[in-house]
Write an enzyme that holds these catalytic residues in place. Structure first.
Site, PDB file in Angstrom:
ATOM      1  N   THR A 181     -35.750  24.425 -24.200  1.00 23.91           N
ATOM      2  CA  THR A 181     -34.463  23.859 -24.581  1.00 23.91           C
ATOM      3  C   THR A 181     -34.378  22.405 -24.119  1.00 23.91           C
ATOM      4  O   THR A 181     -34.945  22.052 -23.095  1.00 23.91           O
ATOM      5  CB  THR A 181     -33.383  24.704 -23.878  1.00 23.91           C
ATOM      6  OG1 THR A 181     -33.383  25.981 -24.482  1.00 23.91           O
ATOM      7  CG2 THR A 181     -32.019  24.094 -23.933  1.00 23.91           C
ATOM      8  N   ASP A 240     -26.547  30.284 -23.719  1.00 21.42           N
ATOM      9  CA  ASP A 240     -25.532  29.460 -23.045  1.00 21.42           C
ATOM     10  C   ASP A 240     -25.435  28.043 -23.615  1.00 21.42           C
ATOM     11  O   ASP A 240     -24.397  27.392 -23.492  1.00 21.42           O
ATOM     12  CB  ASP A 240     -25.862  29.347 -21.549  1.00 21.42           C
ATOM     13  CG  ASP A 240     -27.221  28.687 -21.331  1.00 21.42           C
ATOM     14  OD1 ASP A 240     -28.206  29.106 -21.988  1.00 21.42           O
ATOM     15  OD2 ASP A 240     -27.307  27.736 -20.540  1.00 21.42           O
ATOM     16  N   THR A 295     -30.465  24.676 -18.597  1.00 22.05           N
ATOM     17  CA  THR A 295     -31.568  25.369 -19.263  1.00 22.05           C
ATOM     18  C   THR A 295     -31.996  26.536 -18.401  1.00 22.05           C
ATOM     19  O   THR A 295     -32.023  26.434 -17.178  1.00 22.05           O
ATOM     20  CB  THR A 295     -32.768  24.442 -19.526  1.00 22.05           C
ATOM     21  OG1 THR A 295     -33.868  25.252 -20.007  1.00 22.05           O
ATOM     22  CG2 THR A 295     -33.214  23.690 -18.290  1.00 22.05           C
ATOM     23  N   GLY A 296     -32.311  27.649 -19.049  1.00 16.47           N
ATOM     24  CA  GLY A 296     -32.725  28.833 -18.300  1.00 16.47           C
ATOM     25  C   GLY A 296     -32.310  30.083 -19.033  1.00 16.47           C
ATOM     26  O   GLY A 296     -32.020  30.036 -20.239  1.00 16.47           O
ATOM     27  N   GLY A 322     -30.142  32.254 -20.537  1.00 16.66           N
ATOM     28  CA  GLY A 322     -28.784  31.974 -20.967  1.00 16.66           C
ATOM     29  C   GLY A 322     -27.729  32.998 -20.604  1.00 16.66           C
ATOM     30  O   GLY A 322     -26.580  32.649 -20.316  1.00 16.66           O
TER      31      GLY A 322
END
Ligand code: ASP
Length: 315
Positions: free
Chosen positions: A182, A213, A233-234, A236
């Site tokens: 992302t 997210d 970022t991660g 979501g």
């Protein structure tokens, strides 16, 4: 004139130096640098933070290395469904889109929603119809095809698993050279106005119209001139449950924490307790920036008008 600053990210996850070839590392660094320069160039000419974050994101969306726009991951059905959001901290205006297909630069569509619709969040076919109406550039499916993402998806498409683009799972071997993510940008312009933007293909093998997210205002993207601009970022699901981006703003507004302190609490305490792997970038209205991660790496870079610049990958 206040100090102006831009920070960008290209995704977080299990990004380890030992898994990276020098060529790939160089390609990532060059991709980050190009996006940073595009965004900073806007600020340097006196442009707004909204235009700066958009300019940076477009460069990242056009780069197949990152999971957004052209390089978006495959869903369970073998297509790309993209999410994006942009927010202006000056007046809290925002635009977001989810589950759109064939849009070359989803951040442009999110910006159209912000400036030229009465709405904040459009999804699926309706969002695509709006793209056509606004003349946002579309591309055929082939434009979004990349062999490495196809292979990544092929390995899990028959399972119920979905994965962060760049995290080692049982697919460790396959993922080893394929750590992408992302993209996001945050900026403070010379007038002290803040903006945040995030764009993504989401998670590989996602199904049922899953939305992460990234396009959720307050979840993965948030900007407010009185506090900060944040792009996450991660994984979501956890970032949505933590209302991660807005929580940083709340900790600053109601508890008086600094940007760095607030981001540390959210990323290294709250998200960790939820099992939310990833990171975020942020700027405050004084032009300070911070980049915080709880994963092994996060593609990230920042530059400000004091002449500071960093381009980083590993923790
Ligand atoms: N946060 C994104 C999502 O859950 C994924 C990522 O950051 O790579 O859709």
């Amino acid at each position: 004139m206040s100090k102006f600053t831009i920070a960008i990210h290209g995704g977080a996850g299990t990004i380890l130096k030992e898994d990276m070839s020098p060529e790939l590392e160089e390609a990532y660094m060059a991709g980050l640098q190009a996006a940073l320069d595009a965004g900073y160039g806007v600020l340097e000419k006196g442009g707004t933070s909204v235009n700066a974050v958009k300019a940076a994101i477009v460069v990242l969306e056009d780069n197949v290395l990152f999971n957004a726009g052209r390089g978006a991951v495959f869903t369970k059905k073998g297509v790309q469904e993209m999410d994006a959001a942009i927010m202006s901290g000056k007046d809290l205006s925002a635009g977001a889109i989810a589950g759109v297909r064939n849009v070359r630069n989803p951040i442009e569509l999110a910006t159209e929603v912000m400036h030229n619709s009465n709405h904040v969040f459009l999804s699926g076919k309706g969002a695509n119809d709006f793209a056509i109406k606004q003349g946002v550039k579309l591309e055929p499916d082939e434009y979004f095809f990349s062999q490495f993402r196809y292979d990544q998806w092929k390995a899990i498409r028959d399972s119920d698993n979905y994965s962060l683009d760049h995290t080692n799972t049982h697919l460790e071997e396959l993922m080893r050279d394929k750590k992408f993510g992302t993209v996001g940008a945050v900026a403070c312009d010379s007038n002290g106005n803040l903006a945040a933007a995030t764009s993504t293909g989401g998670m590989t093998n996602k199904k049922y119209g899953r939305i992460g997210d990234s396009p959720v205002i307050g979840g993965g993207t948030y900007a407010n001139d009185t506090t900060c601009a944040i792009s996450c970022t991660g994984h979501g699901e956890m970032f949505i449950r933590a209302v991660a981006a807005y929580d940083v703003s709340c900790l600053m507004e109601y508890k008086g924490l600094s940007l760095q302190e607030a981001m540390n609490v959210v990323v290294n305490d709250k998200l960790v307790k939820l099992g939310g792997e990833g990171g975020m970038i942020g700027v405050d209205a004084k032009g300070n920036y911070a980049m915080v991660l709880n994963s092994a790496g996060m593609y990230r870079a920042a530059k400000n008008s004091l002449g500071n610049q960093e381009v980083l990958i590993y923790k």
